[in-house]
Design an enzyme around this catalytic site. Structure first.
Site, PDB file in Angstrom:
ATOM      1  CB  SER A  21      -0.865   0.194   1.169  1.00  0.00           C
ATOM      2  OG  SER A  21      -1.971   0.592   1.199  1.00  0.00           O
ATOM      3  CG  ASN A  22      -0.371   4.560  -1.003  1.00  0.00           C
ATOM      4  OD1 ASN A  22      -0.747   5.428  -0.074  1.00  0.00           O
ATOM      5  ND2 ASN A  22      -0.762   4.279  -2.407  1.00  0.00           N
ATOM      6  NE  ARG A  23       5.730   8.162   4.297  1.00  0.00           N
ATOM      7  CZ  ARG A  23       5.499   9.456   3.698  1.00  0.00           C
ATOM      8  NH1 ARG A  23       4.487   9.927   4.939  1.00  0.00           N
ATOM      9  NH2 ARG A  23       5.994   9.858   3.441  1.00  0.00           N
TER      10      ARG A  23
END
Ligand code: C5P
Length: 221
Positions: A21-23
């Site tokens: 995923s990402n931040r």
């Protein structure tokens, strides 16, 4: 007007217990949905997994993966006058997610990647002359050049670019600074401010674009 917003990250499964995923926190997209509701519009918010309460008066459609988000956007596309894609969609996924949990004893996995669908590019051919599409560009360098390329390639009316290399703005921060580029070549700047303020300012410009398109189309028909 009918406003469709996407927000947050997406997730792609690596195995039954792990994902990439990402931040992205979803704060910018949620602020846009709240601003649109505050301005009296009907709002649908397609949201990846985030830790935020649903904005008041907004219909939230939860999704997980890029495929889920594409399906949800396609379903709601004809309904909207304005689409704002603030989601940070994960760009790659494993070609074959493992069916069983990887064991530590198997050693580090070797993953073969494939691209996820680019949602804006996929729906671009379905944009009607009355609809306005706005994207986001999260960049760590060459902000303006990259944003303008995406504006063109994804057939957008506007793109809001933010620098995600700094801790005090952008990804997962409470505030943002936006450089906004428009399809007619205009560029505008929103200086560092809370995401709620950035959202209200960006939305006002996008409302204008929708009004202009509606006027032009009634003249031509
Ligand atoms: O190409 P890039 O991911 O930087 O473009 C950012 C814009 O494209 C954002 O508006 C994002 O929501 C959208 N996007 C998309 N589908 C993807 C990746 C990004 O619609 N797979």
């Amino acid at each position: 007007m009918n406003v469709l917003v996407t927000a947050g990250p997406t997730r792609e499964a690596l195995d039954p217990v792990r994902f990439i995923s990402n931040r992205s926190s979803g704060k910018m997209g949620y602020a846009l949905a709240a601003a649109a509701h505050g301005a009296g519009h009907r709002v649908r918010l397609i949201s990846g997994p985030v830790a935020l309460p649903p904005p008041e008066g907004v219909n939230v459609i939860p999704v997980v993966s890029a495929d889920d988000m594409l399906t949800a956007v396609e379903k709601n596309l004809a309904w909207c006058d304005l689409l704002i894609m603030a989601a940070a969609v994960v760009d790659w996924r494993p070609r074959k997610p493992a069916r069983h949990k990887w064991k530590k004893s198997q050693g580090p996995p070797v993953i073969e990647w494939e691209p996820t669908p680019d949602i804006l590019s996929a729906i671009a051919p379905r944009k009607t002359p009355r609809q306005v599409f706005c994207g986001f560009a999260a960049e760590t360098r060459a902000l303006a050049r990259e944003a303008k390329r995406k504006l063109r390639e994804k057939n957008l009316d506007a793109i809001a670019a933010n620098d995600v290399s700094r801790a005090d703005r952008g990804f997962d921060a409470a505030r943002n600074e936006l450089a906004v580029f428009f399809a007619d070549g205009a560029a505008r700047h929103i200086p560092l401010a809370s995401k709620a303020v950035c959202a209200r300012r960006l939305l006002a410009w996008l409302e204008n674009l929708v009004e202009k398109k509606v006027k032009n189309n009634s003249k031509n028909s």
